[in-house]
Scaffold this active site. Structure first.
Site, PDB file in Angstrom:
ATOM      1  N   GLY A 178       0.779  -1.233   0.000  1.00  0.00           N
ATOM      2  CA  GLY A 178       0.000   0.000   0.000  1.00  0.00           C
ATOM      3  C   GLY A 178       0.808   1.280   0.000  1.00  0.00           C
ATOM      4  O   GLY A 178       0.401   2.267   0.591  1.00  0.00           O
ATOM      5  N   GLN A 194      -1.426   1.148   7.255  1.00  0.00           N
ATOM      6  CA  GLN A 194      -2.376   0.564   6.310  1.00  0.00           C
ATOM      7  C   GLN A 194      -3.432  -0.204   7.115  1.00  0.00           C
ATOM      8  O   GLN A 194      -3.934   0.309   8.091  1.00  0.00           O
ATOM      9  CB  GLN A 194      -1.656  -0.345   5.300  1.00  0.00           C
ATOM     10  CG  GLN A 194      -1.372   0.331   3.974  1.00  0.00           C
ATOM     11  CD  GLN A 194      -2.615   0.595   3.126  1.00  0.00           C
ATOM     12  OE1 GLN A 194      -3.697   0.087   3.387  1.00  0.00           O
ATOM     13  NE2 GLN A 194      -2.460   1.415   2.110  1.00  0.00           N
ATOM     14  N   GLY A 208       0.760  -5.099  -3.652  1.00  0.00           N
ATOM     15  CA  GLY A 208       0.393  -6.104  -2.659  1.00  0.00           C
ATOM     16  C   GLY A 208      -1.075  -6.447  -2.639  1.00  0.00           C
ATOM     17  O   GLY A 208      -1.459  -7.570  -2.329  1.00  0.00           O
ATOM     18  N   GLY A 255      -3.498  -4.988  -5.299  1.00  0.00           N
ATOM     19  CA  GLY A 255      -3.931  -5.053  -6.695  1.00  0.00           C
ATOM     20  C   GLY A 255      -3.432  -6.280  -7.426  1.00  0.00           C
ATOM     21  O   GLY A 255      -4.037  -6.717  -8.411  1.00  0.00           O
ATOM     22  N   ASN A 295       1.442   3.088 -17.679  1.00  0.00           N
ATOM     23  CA  ASN A 295       0.830   3.953 -16.689  1.00  0.00           C
ATOM     24  C   ASN A 295      -0.647   4.153 -17.022  1.00  0.00           C
ATOM     25  O   ASN A 295      -1.005   4.445 -18.166  1.00  0.00           O
ATOM     26  CB  ASN A 295       1.551   5.309 -16.661  1.00  0.00           C
ATOM     27  CG  ASN A 295       1.161   6.142 -15.459  1.00  0.00           C
ATOM     28  OD1 ASN A 295       0.032   6.601 -15.350  1.00  0.00           O
ATOM     29  ND2 ASN A 295       2.105   6.339 -14.556  1.00  0.00           N
ATOM     30  N   THR A 348      -4.620   0.810  -8.090  1.00  0.00           N
ATOM     31  CA  THR A 348      -3.327   1.443  -7.826  1.00  0.00           C
ATOM     32  C   THR A 348      -3.374   2.033  -6.414  1.00  0.00           C
ATOM     33  O   THR A 348      -4.444   2.168  -5.820  1.00  0.00           O
ATOM     34  CB  THR A 348      -3.056   2.568  -8.834  1.00  0.00           C
ATOM     35  OG1 THR A 348      -4.145   3.507  -8.786  1.00  0.00           O
ATOM     36  CG2 THR A 348      -2.924   2.039 -10.249  1.00  0.00           C
ATOM     37  N   ALA A 374      -3.642   4.839  -5.204  1.00  0.00           N
ATOM     38  CA  ALA A 374      -4.001   6.236  -5.440  1.00  0.00           C
ATOM     39  C   ALA A 374      -4.278   6.998  -4.148  1.00  0.00           C
ATOM     40  O   ALA A 374      -4.279   8.233  -4.141  1.00  0.00           O
ATOM     41  CB  ALA A 374      -5.226   6.309  -6.356  1.00  0.00           C
ATOM     42  N   CYS A 423     -11.165 -17.010   3.315  1.00  0.00           N
ATOM     43  CA  CYS A 423     -12.474 -17.204   2.696  1.00  0.00           C
ATOM     44  C   CYS A 423     -13.471 -16.291   3.394  1.00  0.00           C
ATOM     45  O   CYS A 423     -13.250 -15.874   4.533  1.00  0.00           O
ATOM     46  CB  CYS A 423     -12.940 -18.660   2.761  1.00  0.00           C
ATOM     47  SG  CYS A 423     -13.358 -19.245   4.412  1.00  0.00           S
TER      48      CYS A 423
END
Length: 549
Positions: free
Chosen positions: A47, A125, A171, A173, A237, A259, A261, A405
């Site tokens: 992240g 994160q 990590g 995505g 990109n 991403t 972002a 799960c």
């Protein structure tokens, strides 16, 4: 301090004075395993800048503290730094963690970076700073469930001739390519960092890496025509590739993005920069870097809005791209919805969410044993058993063997007690640690993600994750964390996490039942309070006590 690679201990021998401490000791090390973390030398797990400890000195102090921690003591960790050990009781959490929490008026990236530079804070994160990250698998089923829900809602459950355009293979995505093919869909995932694509190809999460858009689109056309799903990682990109695809008149069936972002300085890479150039500019001129990132995010998000208007199914996948693009000047950034209100909220109303467990033994056979239990005892749940079968076939473990799960209220407690019983009987060779993503039914206040568009307008009320953390602590979790900003950035979210150990003892049977009932239970209560009929019906059916229901 000189960097030395970190790996979690394996086997049934204790390094610490109890299995709760041992689990925390192994899991912080597992987070930092080079198989697991994105940038372990910098203590960054995923992240952009989500860390496991503030710095290496703090890491070693945490390790030392866990090894000496008594079974009736609790370690306090403030933004990755151990700050106190206090006498509590055996039922109490062994560790309490708070990461990145700033008073609301000061909860900005600018203030955070000032404090970070002074060495006073770190960004946790979600599962990075709470020591329960398990690699890319951690978000794999959630992504799969989301793509499957898109297929069911919009394509009659058949995605075999459809394709997804998305971005980001870090990590989190990095789960998108495999989740897409598991759901029967082809996917083109754009990533500026070529090394990330190579890593996903190597671990089986992505089928192929390509370097030109022409080749990527040719493969997409071939495979959708044949109804043979493929996952493609394209070096490029999003701010350049997404608009170019639209300019060519090609309209994907589904468009999303993952991403980083949420972090305009340490996460998102502006167009026109290589990874090396981005790193250099980030250090030499952070102000220019941020300005360029916002310009790129506007182009990126604007292209997604255009795809929406042209007929694509478009949704934000929880990285605050819309909020960042709006801040950059794109007024129509919120024309497309977030994935939670669009596809996931009905699951939250039943206390469902991303349940995960890790074999502290390090032996994959222990995860196989838990898989077999699910396939036998939850066989009536077709979507769950289908997922477990696919995961066994396609998912490579990173670090300690783990599984994830989506389980709901009642199911979590039942499975947790079963794991504890298997440890007790020796069917599993060492204790198992159970945790979850902070992205869960009742543990987050995040108006751009989990609590976007709540029925009663309570999107920004952060009492719920605080109550979740407090409830898990008094219910007997092994460690509990409360964080700020994970997934969507500073000022945009408060969230809590819990982790609990199955060590085979009668005490843990009781604690597991309470934690794994109460944790999703507060999620149901949160949605009852917001007025969701599905949650009201579920609470009544399952006799969940909600005083004003």
């Amino acid at each position: 301090m000189k960097y030395k690679p970190v790996k979690a201990a394996r086997g049934s021998k204790l390094t610490c004075k109890g299995w709760h401490q041992e689990a925390a000791f192994r899991m912080i090390n597992n987070n930092l395993d080079e198989e697991v973390a994105e940038r372990p030398k910098d203590l960054v797990i995923y992240g952009g800048m989500g860390k496991a400890a503030r710095n290496w000195e703090c890491y070693h102090a945490i390790i030392k503290s866990l090894k000496s921690l008594e079974n009736d003591e609790t370690l306090l960790v403030q933004s990755g730094k151990p700050v106190g050990i206090f006498k509590t009781h055996e039922y109490a959490p062994r560790v309490l963690i708070a990461n990145s929490n700033l008073v609301p008026k000061w909860a900005t990236w600018e203030k955070f970076r000032q404090l970070d530079k002074l060495g006073l804070i770190m960004f946790g994160q979600m599962t990075a700073g709470s020591w329960i990250y398990i690699g890319t698998q951690g978000i794999l089923q959630g992504t799969y469930e989301t793509f499957a829900a898109v297929g069911n809602q919009h394509f009659n459950g058949d995605l075999s001739d459809r394709w997804i355009l998305t971005g980001g293979m870090g990590g989190m995505g990095g789960a998108q390519p495999l989740a897409a093919t598991m759901s029967g869909c082809s996917v083109l995932c754009v990533e500026a960092d070529e090394a990330r694509i190579s890593r996903r190809v190597k671990t089986g999460y992505c089928d192929i890496k390509v370097k030109t858009l022409d080749k990527a689109l040719k493969l997409i056309k071939e495979h959708t025509t044949k109804k043979e799903p493929i996952s493609i990682g394209l070096v490029g990109n999003c701010a350049e590739i997404f608009p170019e695809i639209f300019r060519r008149g090609i309209i994907p069936d589904i468009v999303t993005d993952q991403t980083s972002a949420h972090d305009e300085l340490n996460g998102y890479i502006p167009e026109g920069l290589t990874v090396t150039e981005a790193e250099r500019l980030r250090k030499s001129n952070p102000r220019e870097y941020i300005e360029r990132a916002y310009i790129s995010m506007v182009k990126h998000c604007e292209a997604m809005v255009r795809f929406l208007r042209a007929g694509s199914i478009v949704f934000d996948y929880g990285n605050n791209l819309r909020g960042q693009a709006e801040k950059g000047g794109l007024k129509e950034a919120f024309e497309f919805p977030g994935f939670v209100p669009a596809y996931i909220r009905p699951l939250f109303c039943e206390g469902r969410g991303p349940f995960r467990w890790v074999a502290l033994s390090g032996d994959p056979k222990d995860i196989n044993t838990t898989d077999e239990f699910i396939l036998k005892e939850f066989k009536q749940n077709e979507s769950l058993t289908r997922w477990i079968k696919m995961a066994r076939e396609k998912v490579q473990f990173q670090g300690l063997p783990a599984r994830i799960c989506w389980l709901g209220y009642g199911e979590r407690a039942r499975f947790g007690e079963a794991i504890n019983d298997m440890v007790k009987k020796g069917k599993i060779s060492a204790p198992v640690v159970i945790g979850r993503d902070h992205l869960d039914c009742g543990s987050v206040a995040s108006p751009y993600r989990e609590t976007e568009a709540m029925k009663d307008g309570s999107d920004a009320i952060a009492d719920w994750p605080l109550l979740n953390g407090l409830l898990n602590a008094v219910s007997g979790a092994s460690w509990v964390s409360i964080h700020h900003g994970g997934g969507v950035g500073m000022g945009n979210a408060i969230h809590a996490g819990q982790v609990i150990v199955c060590d085979g003892t009668p005490e843990m049977k009781t604690r597991l039942n309470r934690v794994l009932t109460n944790d999703p239970g507060i999620g149901v209560a949160r949605h009852v309070d917001a007025g969701y009929k599905e949650a009201v019906d579920f609470a009544k059916k399952n006799k969940i006590k909600v005083p004003m229901l």
